[in-house]
Scaffold this motif. Structure first.
Motif, PDB file in Angstrom:
ATOM      1  N   CYS A  75      26.541   7.220  56.636  1.00 17.81           N
ATOM      2  CA  CYS A  75      26.925   7.371  55.237  1.00 17.81           C
ATOM      3  C   CYS A  75      25.782   7.027  54.290  1.00 17.81           C
ATOM      4  CB  CYS A  75      28.143   6.511  54.930  1.00 17.81           C
ATOM      5  SG  CYS A  75      29.644   7.077  55.769  1.00 17.81           S
ATOM      6  N   PRO A 131      27.110  17.829  54.854  1.00 21.83           N
ATOM      7  CA  PRO A 131      28.145  17.617  55.875  1.00 21.83           C
ATOM      8  C   PRO A 131      27.917  18.397  57.163  1.00 21.83           C
ATOM      9  CG  PRO A 131      29.143  17.922  53.719  1.00 21.83           C
ATOM     10  CD  PRO A 131      27.683  18.249  53.564  1.00 21.83           C
ATOM     11  N   LEU A 156      26.404  16.413  60.153  1.00 19.80           N
ATOM     12  CA  LEU A 156      27.090  15.198  60.585  1.00 19.80           C
ATOM     13  C   LEU A 156      26.804  14.863  62.043  1.00 19.80           C
ATOM     14  CD1 LEU A 156      29.015  12.879  60.128  1.00 19.80           C
ATOM     15  CD2 LEU A 156      30.937  14.459  60.483  1.00 19.80           C
ATOM     16  N   GLN A 194      34.605  11.512  57.958  1.00 16.73           N
ATOM     17  CA  GLN A 194      35.027  12.680  57.190  1.00 16.73           C
ATOM     18  C   GLN A 194      35.644  12.339  55.830  1.00 16.73           C
ATOM     19  OE1 GLN A 194      34.186  15.771  58.172  1.00 16.73           O
ATOM     20  NE2 GLN A 194      34.901  16.417  56.141  1.00 16.73           N
ATOM     21  N   LEU A 206      32.977  12.004  53.288  1.00 16.67           N
ATOM     22  CA  LEU A 206      32.357  13.280  52.930  1.00 16.67           C
ATOM     23  C   LEU A 206      33.219  14.083  51.957  1.00 16.67           C
ATOM     24  CD1 LEU A 206      30.923  14.400  56.393  1.00 16.67           C
ATOM     25  CD2 LEU A 206      29.789  13.121  54.557  1.00 16.67           C
ATOM     26  N   PHE A 220      30.710  10.909  47.471  1.00 11.56           N
ATOM     27  CA  PHE A 220      29.825  11.859  48.133  1.00 11.56           C
ATOM     28  C   PHE A 220      29.585  13.075  47.246  1.00 11.56           C
ATOM     29  CE2 PHE A 220      28.841  15.357  51.058  1.00 11.56           C
ATOM     30  CZ  PHE A 220      27.732  14.813  51.699  1.00 11.56           C
TER      31      PHE A 220
END
Length: 244
Positions: free
Chosen positions: A63, A69, A72, A100, A103, A108
């Protein structure tokens, strides 16, 4: 004589929570346990389940750094390697489920929308004591948002806690959040409107604002803590009581 005049935010937070813990760690120099090493000192690369601490550290690292994304999976592998562990497919899926929600969060989204955002912002600021002592306070802030009304600070926390425990656990970071606010306010010469701990698990925020972030009050507390540590060293362990 204890000559330490540079204090990390983590060290000062440790002193605030438990002076005896500070004495053992920072004056006696008793090291923390090194994670991710086997009995012979080698990195443990065997795929296995993660401890809560390892899981939290991986989530925190991802993070801190991720901006896209679609990357990831790559960031999870990078963070696991930094932790010295090899992930099973099941653990990898669990990590993705944990990350998730971040995100998809407003924090974010602001990484892409705000024009002024600083990430992993290092600082080292001088501080003068009442008797002429000279200290330096240093640390790293995960995110600093620059807005019209002032600064907003976000520091990620990887503690594995329940939603109902966010308030209690957040209070443990009050010293850190206040110090970050003091430092960023000085460096950016702007008011800090919020200083917050973002608990990635369970995806909730603990925030300080308003009078809680008074720069003058924070600086007074910092000077007092630094001065007490230096003065207490000459008296030994008795000057650093165990927290209740």
């Amino acid at each position: 004589t204890y000559s330490q005049v540079t204090f990390s935010v983590t060290a000062l937070m440790t002193y605030d929570r438990c002076p005896r813990c500070y004495y053992r760690r920072y004056i006696l120099g008793i090291p923390e346990k090194i994670r991710g090493l086997s009995a012979d000192g080698q990195v443990d690369t065997k795929a296995r389940g993660l401890s809560a601490l390892e899981r939290g550290n991986i989530v925190h690292r991802v993070c801190e750094r991720i901006t896209d994304p679609t990357q990831l999976d790559d960031f999870i592998e990078f963070a696991a390697a930094m932790e010295g562990v090899k992930l099973t497919p099941a653990v990898r899926r669990d990590l993705k489920k944990i990350i998730q929600p971040y995100l998809e969060s407003s924090f974010f989204q602001r990484l892409k929308e705000d024009s002024e955002i600083y990430r992993e912002y290092d600082f080292a600021l001088p501080l003068s004591g009442a008797k002429g002592e000279q200290f330096v306070v240093n640390g790293t802030v995960d995110q600093v948002f620059i807005g019209r009304d002032g600064l907003e600070i976000v520091d990620f926390k990887s503690n594995w806690i329940r939603p109902e425990d966010v308030g209690r656990e957040g209070e443990r970071y009050r010293w850190q959040l206040r110090t970050y606010a003091w430092a960023m306010g000085r460096l950016f010469d702007a008011p800090v409107v919020r200083s917050q701990a973002y608990f990635l698990i369970p995806n909730q925020v603990f925030a300080l604002k308003g009078a809680e972030l008074s720069s003058a009050a924070i600086e007074t507390d910092l000077i007092a803590a630094c001065s007490q540590i230096i003065a207490g060293e000459s008296n030994g362990i008795d000057a650093f009581p165990q927290a209740p």
